[in-house]
Design a protein around this motif. Structure first.
Motif, short mmCIF file in Angstrom:
data_model
loop_
_atom_site.label_atom_id
_atom_site.label_comp_id
_atom_site.label_asym_id
_atom_site.label_seq_id
_atom_site.Cartn_x
_atom_site.Cartn_y
_atom_site.Cartn_z
N ALA A 119 0.70 -1.13 0.06
CA ALA A 119 -0.11 0.01 -0.04
C ALA A 119 0.89 1.19 -0.28
O ALA A 119 0.30 2.17 -0.66
CB ALA A 119 -1.10 -0.05 1.21
N ALA A 120 2.05 1.14 0.76
CA ALA A 120 2.89 2.37 0.67
C ALA A 120 3.59 2.62 -0.63
O ALA A 120 3.59 3.73 -1.00
CB ALA A 120 3.94 2.10 1.94
N ALA A 121 3.73 1.43 -1.20
CA ALA A 121 4.25 1.55 -2.78
C ALA A 121 3.43 1.99 -3.54
O ALA A 121 3.72 2.73 -4.62
CB ALA A 121 5.02 0.40 -3.14
N ALA A 122 2.07 1.70 -3.30
CA ALA A 122 1.02 2.54 -4.40
C ALA A 122 1.03 3.94 -3.97
O ALA A 122 0.71 4.70 -4.92
CB ALA A 122 -0.40 1.89 -3.76
N CYS A 123 1.15 4.43 -2.80
CA CYS A 123 1.19 5.90 -2.54
C CYS A 123 2.40 6.47 -3.26
O CYS A 123 2.30 7.60 -3.83
CB CYS A 123 1.63 6.18 -1.16
SG CYS A 123 0.17 5.94 0.02
N THR A 124 3.46 5.73 -3.37
CA THR A 124 4.85 6.46 -3.99
C THR A 124 4.67 6.25 -5.53
O THR A 124 4.63 7.31 -5.83
CB THR A 124 5.97 5.42 -3.73
OG1 THR A 124 6.15 5.28 -2.15
CG2 THR A 124 7.32 5.89 -4.38
N LEU A 125 4.24 5.43 -6.27
CA LEU A 125 3.86 5.32 -7.60
C LEU A 125 2.76 6.31 -7.91
O LEU A 125 2.86 6.99 -8.95
CB LEU A 125 3.46 3.86 -7.94
CG LEU A 125 4.48 3.03 -8.31
CD1 LEU A 125 4.06 1.81 -9.11
CD2 LEU A 125 5.66 3.77 -9.29
N LEU A 126 1.60 6.57 -6.79
CA LEU A 126 0.56 7.43 -7.35
C LEU A 126 1.22 9.03 -7.32
O LEU A 126 1.17 9.74 -8.10
CB LEU A 126 -0.35 7.62 -6.05
CG LEU A 126 -1.67 8.42 -6.57
CD1 LEU A 126 -2.22 8.48 -7.95
CD2 LEU A 126 -2.69 8.49 -5.43
N VAL A 127 2.12 9.33 -6.38
CA VAL A 127 2.94 10.57 -6.56
C VAL A 127 3.54 10.91 -7.62
O VAL A 127 4.06 11.74 -8.43
CB VAL A 127 3.61 11.12 -5.25
CG1 VAL A 127 2.68 11.03 -4.10
CG2 VAL A 127 4.75 10.18 -4.85
N VAL A 128 4.46 9.82 -8.21
CA VAL A 128 5.07 9.61 -9.42
C VAL A 128 4.63 9.80 -10.54
O VAL A 128 4.72 10.35 -11.31
CB VAL A 128 6.23 8.47 -9.46
CG1 VAL A 128 6.94 8.50 -10.78
CG2 VAL A 128 7.24 8.46 -8.28
N ALA A 129 3.55 8.99 -10.62
CA ALA A 129 2.42 8.97 -11.75
C ALA A 129 1.78 10.63 -11.91
O ALA A 129 1.65 10.86 -13.08
CB ALA A 129 1.13 8.42 -11.74
N ALA A 130 1.63 11.27 -10.90
CA ALA A 130 0.78 12.61 -10.76
C ALA A 130 1.86 13.60 -11.45
O ALA A 130 1.88 14.30 -12.45
CB ALA A 130 0.57 13.22 -9.48
N HIS A 131 3.25 13.43 -11.01
CA HIS A 131 4.35 14.07 -11.53
C HIS A 131 4.44 13.98 -13.21
O HIS A 131 4.73 15.03 -13.98
CB HIS A 131 5.55 13.87 -10.73
CG HIS A 131 6.98 14.47 -11.27
ND1 HIS A 131 7.07 15.95 -11.30
CD2 HIS A 131 8.16 14.20 -11.49
CE1 HIS A 131 8.12 16.28 -11.80
NE2 HIS A 131 8.74 15.43 -11.94
#
Length: 190
Positions: A119-131
């Protein structure tokens, strides 16, 4: 191995802006779906998908803020109106907020901790995807992420936990990068 320069640039330039520096526009529905599809491509031992997403946008952000403020006021009945307003606007500071919810639980083969990390990795990929989509994102947790009453008011089941609230929007102004740790301070070789 040949590196992908655009991907390396993306990873080297991603940073978390101050929440008050996020403004409209936020991602549209198709962009947000694309970001969430990327966020769901995290390591996931056992293919459990031990996370889910709750999107707060439009009036939903205000309704969630009303629930957060009501709980805050219940615990702090002497709080002044300005302080209550801070709580009421927690999820309205960016055009879109995504709660990444951990559904981690007991499993015969996959430890709960590993599911939580997914789940934490999902947060990380979400912020990278937004960028990658041209937006900025900040991953936060606040007191209401840890309050069982607030989690229930935001639609979580009793066993679910909020891994983070990812606030997504457009930068209102350029951001300075913060100092990063020197590799010599954080890397050892065995």
């Amino acid at each position: 191995m040949t590196p992908a320069p655009s991907m390396l640039h993306l990873l080297k330039t991603r940073k978390s802006p101050k929440l008050f520096d996020l403004t409209s526009p936020g991602p549209n529905a198709a962009e947000l779906d694309a970001m969430l599809a990327i966020a769901s491509r995290v390591p996931d031992h056992g293919k459990l998908a031990p996370w889910r997403f709750i999107i707060f946008e439009g009036a939903g952000r205000e309704r969630a803020g009303d629930a957060i403020a009501a709980l805050f006021l219940k615990d702090h009945p002497d709080a002044d109106a300005d302080r209550v307003a801070i709580e009421q606007t927690r999820l309205t500071r960016a055009p879109v907020v995504v709660a990444v919810v951990s559904k981690a639980g007991a499993h015969v083969k996959i430890p709960e901790w590993e599911q939580t990390l997914s789940a934490a990795a999902a947060c990380t990929l979400l912020v990278v995807a937004a960028h990658a989509h041209g937006y900025a994102a900040t991953w936060l947790t606040e007191w209401y992420a840890y309050d069982s009453r607030a989690r229930a008011a935001l639609g979580l089941e009793e066993h679910e936990r909020i891994t983070g609230f990812v606030h997504i929007g457009t930068l209102a102004r350029p951001q300075e990068d913060r100092p990063r740790p020197a590799l010599a301070d954080i890397v050892t070789r065995y």
